[in-house]
Every structure is written in C-alpha cells, then in structure tokens.
Design a protein around this motif. Structure first.
Motif, PDB file in Angstrom:
ATOM      1  N   THR A 188      43.938 -72.628  12.122  1.00  7.00           N
ATOM      2  CA  THR A 188      44.742 -73.173  13.016  1.00  7.00           C
ATOM      3  C   THR A 188      46.200 -72.373  13.420  1.00  7.00           C
ATOM      4  O   THR A 188      46.353 -71.425  12.974  1.00  7.00           O
ATOM      5  CB  THR A 188      45.626 -74.499  12.339  1.00  7.00           C
ATOM      6  OG1 THR A 188      46.285 -73.891  11.310  1.00  7.00           O
ATOM      7  CG2 THR A 188      44.585 -75.417  11.801  1.00  7.00           C
ATOM      8  N   ARG A 189      46.513 -72.623  14.655  1.00  7.73           N
ATOM      9  CA  ARG A 189      47.505 -71.746  15.243  1.00  7.73           C
ATOM     10  C   ARG A 189      48.904 -72.016  14.522  1.00  7.73           C
ATOM     11  O   ARG A 189      49.687 -71.110  13.982  1.00  7.73           O
ATOM     12  CB  ARG A 189      47.822 -72.191  16.729  1.00  7.73           C
ATOM     13  CG  ARG A 189      48.939 -71.385  17.373  1.00  7.73           C
ATOM     14  CD  ARG A 189      49.077 -71.660  18.951  1.00  7.73           C
ATOM     15  NE  ARG A 189      49.424 -73.051  18.939  1.00  7.73           N
ATOM     16  CZ  ARG A 189      50.613 -73.588  19.029  1.00  7.73           C
ATOM     17  NH1 ARG A 189      51.704 -72.925  18.773  1.00  7.73           N
ATOM     18  NH2 ARG A 189      50.852 -74.936  19.125  1.00  7.73           N
ATOM     19  N   GLN A 245      46.041 -82.476  13.633  1.00  8.30           N
ATOM     20  CA  GLN A 245      45.377 -81.055  14.214  1.00  8.30           C
ATOM     21  C   GLN A 245      44.058 -81.188  14.509  1.00  8.30           C
ATOM     22  O   GLN A 245      43.128 -81.714  13.717  1.00  8.30           O
ATOM     23  CB  GLN A 245      45.310 -79.978  12.741  1.00  8.30           C
ATOM     24  CG  GLN A 245      44.708 -78.784  12.791  1.00  8.30           C
ATOM     25  CD  GLN A 245      45.272 -78.000  13.838  1.00  8.30           C
ATOM     26  OE1 GLN A 245      46.595 -77.542  13.842  1.00  8.30           O
ATOM     27  NE2 GLN A 245      44.433 -77.627  14.850  1.00  8.30           N
ATOM     28  N   PRO A 280      41.402 -74.862  17.344  1.00 10.87           N
ATOM     29  CA  PRO A 280      42.552 -74.307  16.305  1.00 10.87           C
ATOM     30  C   PRO A 280      43.983 -74.452  17.054  1.00 10.87           C
ATOM     31  O   PRO A 280      44.747 -74.373  16.320  1.00 10.87           O
ATOM     32  CB  PRO A 280      41.883 -73.072  15.881  1.00 10.87           C
ATOM     33  CG  PRO A 280      41.025 -72.606  16.824  1.00 10.87           C
ATOM     34  CD  PRO A 280      40.282 -73.859  17.462  1.00 10.87           C
ATOM     35  N   ASN A 281      43.998 -74.195  18.247  1.00  6.69           N
ATOM     36  CA  ASN A 281      45.389 -74.245  18.952  1.00  6.69           C
ATOM     37  C   ASN A 281      45.794 -75.550  19.511  1.00  6.69           C
ATOM     38  O   ASN A 281      46.964 -75.678  19.882  1.00  6.69           O
ATOM     39  CB  ASN A 281      45.177 -73.276  20.237  1.00  6.69           C
ATOM     40  CG  ASN A 281      44.722 -71.965  19.979  1.00  6.69           C
ATOM     41  OD1 ASN A 281      45.311 -71.251  19.113  1.00  6.69           O
ATOM     42  ND2 ASN A 281      43.569 -71.230  20.606  1.00  6.69           N
ATOM     43  N   ALA A 303      47.513 -79.366  18.219  1.00  5.04           N
ATOM     44  CA  ALA A 303      47.815 -79.953  17.146  1.00  5.04           C
ATOM     45  C   ALA A 303      49.063 -80.828  17.654  1.00  5.04           C
ATOM     46  O   ALA A 303      49.830 -80.178  18.626  1.00  5.04           O
ATOM     47  CB  ALA A 303      48.501 -79.221  15.970  1.00  5.04           C
TER      48      ALA A 303
END
Length: 152
Positions: free
Chosen positions: A5-6, A52, A57-58, A60
């Motif tokens: 995740t970012r 999320q 992954p970017n 949320a």
C-alpha cells in the motif's frame, strides 16, 4: 494475503477480512476488494479508519462511522442495493462515510449522502447514494475539536 500500500507499506490481511464490493465503489467500478485498516497506535483508534483497496495499492479512502459525528444518522437505503449484500441483521450492518480533508483543515467534512454499507457476516459491501436530505459535505472539524477538548 500480503498487500503493498502507498500509505501503510506492506501489510498482512487475512483473506477472511477482505470486503467485497461486487459493483465496485462510486467512480471506481474496477476496485472491488478492500480491507478496513486503522492505526493501532492512535489514541482515538477506531474513529478514523482507511478503506484500502486490495486491487490498487495507491487507493485508500479515510472513512468513519457516521454515528460518531451524527448520532441520529439513519439513511433510507434502497432495498435493491441491499439485496446484493445478502441477509442482514441490525447487528451485522456496518455503515461508513468518507472523510475529506482539504488543505484548509477547518473545512474537513464527511459525505453523508453516499455511505458504504457492509454486511459484516459475509463481508459484502456496497456504496449507494441515498435519497434522504443528508449533505455531501457535512463539516466535522469543530465537532472533532470540541470532542478532543472534552477528552483532555
């Protein structure tokens, strides 16, 4: 399941904790798998969470339980939308709203018009636009500040 995740780096999410939004969320129909994450170290743990995406992954969204801000929040939900979630009880129904934090933090708001509704028994979710007269931008900065001052 390991997810990058970012905001949180690499995290472990159990498969049985993934919330499935079969039709995606508003504006993002391809994002269908989410995990609800909160910061265990924060004093107010549990109040602000992150939805999320496990697909991107970017992506949320900060979210919270609307009852923490508007105790009388009781949206009228579309029964057809709820059919996507299976059989639900009051105890298994979990509602979240998105938080918007602009550069002028005093204008922080929650969107009471488009809540996420999650069946906690089977982890199926949907986001819907409700017909009730709730605002898209319900200002919360003063509410949170007053609550924080009362806790000090």
């Amino acid at each position: 399941m390991k997810a990058k995740t970012r905001l949180f780096g690499e995290i472990d999410i159990k498969d049985d904790k993934i919330i499935k939004f079969k039709e995606g969320i508003i504006g993002y129909p391809d994002l269908q798998n989410f995990a609800l994450i909160h910061d265990m170290e924060k004093k107010e743990k549990g109040r602000i969470k992150w939805l999320q995406s496990m697909d991107d992954p970017n992506f949320a969204l900060p979210v919270m339980n609307p009852l923490d801000i508007v105790p009388e929040y009781s949206p009228t939900v579309n029964k057809e939308c709820l059919n996507l979630l299976g059989t639900m009880s009051v105890e298994s129904t979990f509602i979240l709203v998105t938080i918007t934090v602009p550069t002028e933090i005093e204008k922080m708001s929650v969107n009471l018009k488009a809540p996420f509704v999650i069946n906690m028994d089977n982890l199926k979710g949907t986001q819907m636009i409700i017909e009730d007269d709730y605002p898209v931008k319900y200002m919360i900065y003063d509410i949170l500040n007053n609550r924080k001052a009362g806790e000090a």
